[in-house]
Structures are given as C-alpha cells and as structure tokens.
Design a protein around this motif. Structure first.
Motif, short mmCIF file in Angstrom:
data_model
loop_
_atom_site.label_atom_id
_atom_site.label_comp_id
_atom_site.label_asym_id
_atom_site.label_seq_id
_atom_site.Cartn_x
_atom_site.Cartn_y
_atom_site.Cartn_z
N HIS A 136 0.83 -1.08 -0.11
CA HIS A 136 0.07 0.28 -0.01
C HIS A 136 0.63 0.95 -0.40
N LEU A 137 1.95 1.29 0.12
CA LEU A 137 2.81 2.01 0.68
C LEU A 137 2.75 3.15 -0.95
N GLY A 138 2.98 2.91 -2.45
CA GLY A 138 3.23 3.14 -3.57
C GLY A 138 1.83 2.82 -4.00
N GLY A 139 0.72 2.09 -4.36
CA GLY A 139 -0.45 1.88 -4.71
C GLY A 139 0.32 0.74 -5.79
N ARG A 140 -0.72 0.22 -6.46
CA ARG A 140 -1.22 -0.81 -6.95
C ARG A 140 -1.94 -0.48 -8.16
N LYS A 141 -1.35 -0.64 -9.88
CA LYS A 141 -1.98 -0.67 -10.71
C LYS A 141 -2.40 -2.24 -11.45
N PHE A 142 -1.37 -2.71 -11.81
CA PHE A 142 -0.71 -4.08 -12.64
C PHE A 142 -0.71 -5.38 -11.72
N LEU A 143 -0.25 -4.96 -10.54
CA LEU A 143 0.43 -6.13 -9.67
C LEU A 143 -0.71 -6.54 -8.04
N PRO A 144 -1.04 -7.63 -8.40
CA PRO A 144 -1.50 -8.39 -7.88
C PRO A 144 -1.17 -8.34 -5.85
N GLY A 145 -2.01 -8.02 -5.19
CA GLY A 145 -1.40 -8.11 -3.59
C GLY A 145 -0.75 -8.73 -3.00
N THR A 146 -0.49 -9.70 -2.12
CA THR A 146 0.71 -10.29 -1.39
C THR A 146 -1.07 -11.18 -1.03
N SER A 147 -1.09 -12.77 -0.65
CA SER A 147 -1.36 -13.90 -0.67
C SER A 147 -0.78 -14.87 0.67
N THR A 148 -1.94 -15.60 1.40
CA THR A 148 -1.12 -16.59 2.13
C THR A 148 -0.58 -17.94 1.33
N VAL A 149 0.15 -18.66 1.53
CA VAL A 149 0.58 -20.11 0.61
C VAL A 149 0.76 -20.73 1.58
N ASP A 150 -0.06 -22.48 1.33
CA ASP A 150 0.07 -23.64 1.79
C ASP A 150 0.83 -24.21 1.10
N LEU A 151 1.85 -24.48 1.52
CA LEU A 151 3.81 -24.91 1.13
C LEU A 151 3.16 -26.40 1.04
N ARG A 152 2.12 -27.08 1.70
CA ARG A 152 2.33 -28.69 1.52
C ARG A 152 1.68 -28.74 0.31
N THR A 153 0.82 -27.98 -0.79
CA THR A 153 -0.35 -28.00 -1.41
C THR A 153 0.33 -27.77 -2.66
N ASP A 154 1.16 -26.27 -2.50
CA ASP A 154 1.71 -25.35 -3.41
C ASP A 154 2.10 -25.74 -4.53
N PRO A 155 2.00 -25.75 -5.40
CA PRO A 155 3.48 -26.16 -6.14
C PRO A 155 5.33 -25.48 -5.77
N ALA A 156 4.74 -24.42 -5.43
CA ALA A 156 5.75 -23.65 -4.93
C ALA A 156 6.29 -24.42 -3.99
N GLY A 157 5.85 -25.29 -3.22
CA GLY A 157 6.27 -26.01 -1.80
C GLY A 157 6.69 -27.25 -2.12
N ALA A 158 6.58 -27.83 -3.44
CA ALA A 158 7.54 -29.05 -4.11
C ALA A 158 9.00 -29.36 -3.59
N PRO A 159 9.68 -28.23 -4.12
CA PRO A 159 11.44 -28.09 -3.72
C PRO A 159 11.94 -28.09 -2.49
N LEU A 160 10.12 -27.25 -2.17
CA LEU A 160 11.52 -26.79 -0.07
C LEU A 160 11.26 -27.96 1.12
N GLN A 161 11.88 -27.86 1.72
CA GLN A 161 12.20 -28.71 2.89
C GLN A 161 10.88 -29.14 3.85
N ASP A 162 10.66 -29.80 3.59
CA ASP A 162 8.87 -30.18 4.64
C ASP A 162 8.68 -29.15 5.99
N ARG A 163 9.81 -28.81 6.22
CA ARG A 163 9.43 -27.90 7.61
C ARG A 163 8.48 -26.46 7.23
N PHE A 164 9.18 -26.22 5.95
CA PHE A 164 8.23 -25.17 5.00
C PHE A 164 6.91 -25.33 5.04
N GLU A 165 6.40 -24.64 6.03
CA GLU A 165 4.37 -25.37 5.37
C GLU A 165 3.93 -23.86 5.00
#
Length: 534
Positions: A136-165
């Motif tokens: 929110h500091l600079g405003g956004r026109k094109f870029l989506p905001g922050t979201s929370t990711v469940d690394l146990r199910t999201d593809p982004a979690g696959a390469p990471l160690q299991d301790r990161f959920e």
C-alpha cells in the motif's frame, strides 16, 4: 535549445543506467547532450544487478519508508514503458516459527526492547505487517497484492524442505538490466544525443576568462583519437569511479565519498519448475533471492561485501561468497545446492553514498545529487537503485535547470523505450504474431526475440521466410541478422557485448562459438571503418 558557445549544454561521464537515464531525460527536454563511456554500455554495475524492479522489502526494517515508497511507485511506471524487458513476478517468502535472525536493524532492536522474548526473530505478524505496507505504500495498478500460501499443497512448496508449511506471496518485477541501459542510450541517441562508447574522459577543467562558464573535456577514443569538447554543465555519473573522477580527471578536492559494496550472484542449473521466485531469510539478518533465469537456469544472490583496495571494474566472487550462497539456498531447498550446480557467476560493485552506516547491508541505497557551482556547474551522482533511475534522472536535470532557462518539463513517465510500445499483457500476442509471420521460429526463439526487442522484433526479422534468410548462425540460434542489428543499432562492438550484455546467450554458447562471433565482428568493424575512410 541551442548551445551558442559550447558543443553541448550537458556532457555526461558514465554509460551506466544513471548516466544514460540523465542523457535521455535531458535531450528530451531540448538540451544538447553528449555522453562518454570508457567501456561498453552497462559494462560494470548496471549489468550486474539482481535484475529486479522492486521497492526493497527489507529496507522497511531500516525505516527507509521514503525510498521504498518512491521505488514502489516507480515500479509500475517503468513496467508500462518497457513491458518487453520487464514483467511482473511473484515472490514466495517461506516462514517457519523456529527461524531465528540475529539482525541489528532498527526494527529488530525496537522489537527486542518492547518484546524481549522475540529477540532474534521476525514473527509472522511482523512479516505480514511489512508486506501490508509494501502493498500500500506506493499503490498498485497492475500487480496483485500479498496472499498466504500453503506450501504443503502449492507447487511452490515442492522444492522446499518439509519444515516449511506456510509462505507469503507478493509482487515485484523482473528487468533485463543491461538491455535497459542500452535502450535508454538508443532512445537518447535517436533524440539527438551524441553517445560515445569506448571513450575515456582523461581530464576536464573549467575554462578561464571568456570561457569561465564552460567545461573543457578531453576525450581519448579506443582507436587512439583524441578530442576536446566544451560543455556548459558536466555530470559525473561514473558509478564506482565517481570519486576517482572527482579527484583524478577533474582534480577537485571533495570530502564526499562512496562506499563500494560487492554484490555477487551464482547461476545454477534449473532448481524448480514453476515461474515464481523465492525470497529467503537468513539467520544473519540478510536475505537472498532464488529466481527463474533464462528459461533453463536459476539465479541466486546477492551478497553484500565491502570492495576494498580492489579494481571496481573487475569484481570477482570469492570462494567464501560462493559457499555462503550455496549454504543459504541449501537451508531451504530439499536437494542441497552444490558447486557442481553452478554454470556461471557474476559480481558487481554498488557505489553507495557513504552515510556512515555500520555495515554494507545497512548503507543507504538512495541516491545523492551533489551540485558544485564553483564556476561552470558540476553535478556528481552518488548511489542509487536501478528501480529509481528515471526519478534520479529527472531530479538531476531539474537540479541543473536554472542554468538552462526554458528547458522542457518532465516527460519520461509513461513514454515507452524502443520496442516497448504495447500493453503490459501484450507479450503473448506479439509472440503469436511473430511466429505467424516467421513460421520457422519455435516458441523459445520467438519468445526470446520478443522479450529482447518487443515490437522491434519484427524489424530484426523483416523479410525472413526461412532460417537461411537470417544468414550465418553463431550458435544458440544467434543469427547474423541479429548480430548486425546489435552492432548497427545497439552499440555492440565485441562478442562479450552481445553474449553477456545484449543477450545472455553466453550461457548456451561454447567458447569456440563465441570466438567465431568475435572474429566476425572484428572483420565487420574493420570493413565498416575502411568503407567510412573511402
């Protein structure tokens, strides 16, 4: 505006992003402008960045709210002007409750005082608060905001160690840094600036008597020619050499200085299959990125080490820096990243303004413009970030504005760089159109051409119906047609200019192929010089 008593209104020393940005801005306001770069464009710091347009999330911990806001606002302004060489990217920030951070930032010190049981930790709520501010500091026109990711199910979690959920996902932008420099220089030249590469400023002095309001600048070209020009104002955008230019070429005493900080990166074999980047936090308070790079690779960096007593033009990653990055990344990825995974490394020296910060990490990334008005004006440019280069250029020209009455107003916001005259989401359409006109191009080749040249990709390929129409192939699908474009339009003079700055095809070409390209370019340069002499 004409320079009645000088060759140029403004002469710029330095062909990095700040120098070419200032030259482009100034010539677009009607000033006569010259620029000299002692090597190739973007041959130092400006081709050695982490290649991001970003606000600098970690700078929030140093309470650099103004810098972050300025960069965040600029992020989308730049994205609109160059959607071929810059594009949105999502960053995944993994979090784990046991992670500890021995950091001496103002934020961590305050947190330790108010809540001593949290000493050495960035709690989840603090990270989320920082990301809320980032959104929110600079405003956004094109870029989506922050979201929370469940690394146990999201593809982004696959390469990471299991301790990161759990992770947070936020937006920033990628940029092809050296192409950004070249396109600014091209635009400046097309608007009338004289851009000289391989041209060193050996000395400069303020004139005397009737020439007291002019600079006399002495130039040494790579081919041995010497030249002297005059300018009403001089801009020192020498990057890591800014202080050397002040004390050496200009022979001026100044107490202002820079802090040379080396940032090193490693490029590895591809470590994950998705198109998101990672933001990793270390127990020493630092952060690194792991970013998808050139389709088949991963970029990891950066370090922050003082560059003391070494040539800023030849920075090299140390074994300690390499091992630091490998260990840092291996602390997150399931499969350890090893030295055998590295295919390339690069280092750059960031010329940060010396603000007396305790550490290289804490030193400000904001720019400082110092105007010396003891005679003909001299503007020294200290520091800066690639994300704020356009704002720096505006500020630089405005700071000299009272010397040039009638100078045009700010104009670069929203004005496309060469090839960038299409919508932010228009790359797929450009690729499809290029393949329709040139069916022999596969997805990778068409995509690379569009990402490099945007709407000008069709000009590069004009009339080519078959592979043979592109002329000689130098490897990695680098054609004679493209090489000639880069030599004639983008100031390329050597194979290194092409394979490591105009493109990154050096990652895919053999030493013999690069040598053959060098021989071809040497012959073409000799032929061109001979033809000009006739």
């Amino acid at each position: 505006m004409s320079a009645d008593s000088a060759d140029f209104d403004m002469f710029v020393i330095g062909g990095g992003i700040n120098g070419v940005g200032i030259a482009r801005d100034a010539v677009g306001r009607g000033l006569t402008v010259g620029l000299a770069e002692m090597n190739d464009l973007a041959s130092a710091t400006s081709s050695s960045s982490t290649k991001l347009f970003h606000g600098g999330l970690r700078y929030l911990e140093y309470f650099e709210f103004g810098l972050v806001r300025k960069a965040l606002i600029e992020r989308e302004t730049l994205l609109e002007a160059m959607p071929h060489i810059s594009w949105p990217m999502r960053f995944v920030l993994p979090w784990h409750a046991s992670m500890r951070f021995e950091s001496d930032t103002p934020t961590s010190k305050l947190l330790s005082t108010v809540m001593p049981w949290m000493k050495g930790r960035r709690p989840s709520w603090l990270i989320r608060l920082g990301l809320f501010m980032y959104d929110h500091l600079g405003g956004r026109k094109f870029l989506p905001g922050t979201s929370t990711v469940d690394l146990r199910t999201d593809p982004a979690g696959a390469p990471l160690q299991d301790r990161f959920e759990k992770a947070y996902e936020y937006s920033d932008c990628w940029v092809e840094d050296s192409r950004l420099v070249v396109l600014n220089a091209r635009d400046a030249a097309q608007r009338g600036a004289r851009v000289l590469t391989r041209c060193r400023v050996t000395s400069a002095e303020r004139g005397r008597g009737r020439e007291g309001r002019l600079w006399r600048v002495h130039l040494a070209h790579e081919d041995g020619r010497e030249e002297t020009i005059t300018a009403r104002a001089l801009v020192n955008a020498g990057g890591p050499w800014v202080a050397n230019i002040i004390h050496g070429a200009l022979r001026i005493n100044s107490s202002e200085g820079i802090r040379l900080v080396r940032g090193s990166h490693i490029v590895t074999k591809k470590l994950f299959d998705h198109d998101k980047a990672y933001f990793f936090q270390g127990e020493d308070g630092r952060i690194i990125f792991a970013i998808p790079y050139e389709t088949d690779f991963t970029l990891i960096g950066t370090t922050d080490r003082e560059q003391q007593g070494e040539d800023p033009g030849k920075p090299k990653i140390t074994d300690a820096e390499r091992d630091y990055l490998l260990d840092f990344a291996s602390n997150y990825f399931k499969r350890p990243v090893t030295a055998e995974d590295i295919v390339w490394t690069y280092s750059g020296v960031r010329p940060l303004y010396d603000d007396g910060a305790k550490s290289a990490t804490a030193a400000t990334r904001d720019y400082v413009l110092s105007l010396d008005e003891n005679g003909a004006p001299l503007l020294n440019v200290f520091g800066g970030k690639i994300t704020t280069y356009r704002r720096l250029a505006e500020s630089a020209v405005e700071k000299l504005g009272h010397y040039f009455p009638g100078t045009g107003k700010n104009w670069t916001s929203g004005v496309a760089l060469p090839g960038g005259d299409f919508p932010v989401d228009g790359v797929p359409n450009l690729i499809a159109k290029l393949q329709e006109q040139h069916p022999f191009l596969d997805d990778y080749r068409a995509g690379r051409l569009v990402r490099a040249y945007g709407t000008e990709a069709e000009k590069v390929m004009a009339g080519a119906k078959t592979e043979e129409d592109l002329g000689r192939s130098f490897g990695a699908y680098l054609s004679e047609r493209e090489v000639r474009w880069l030599m004639e339009r983008e100031f390329a003079m050597t194979a290194e200019d092409i394979v490591w700055r105009r493109t990154k095809l050096g990652l895919r070409m053999s030493a013999d192929e690069i040598a053959a390209l060098e021989a071809f370019m040497t012959e073409e340069r000799a032929r061109s010089i001979g033809a000009a002499a006739e």
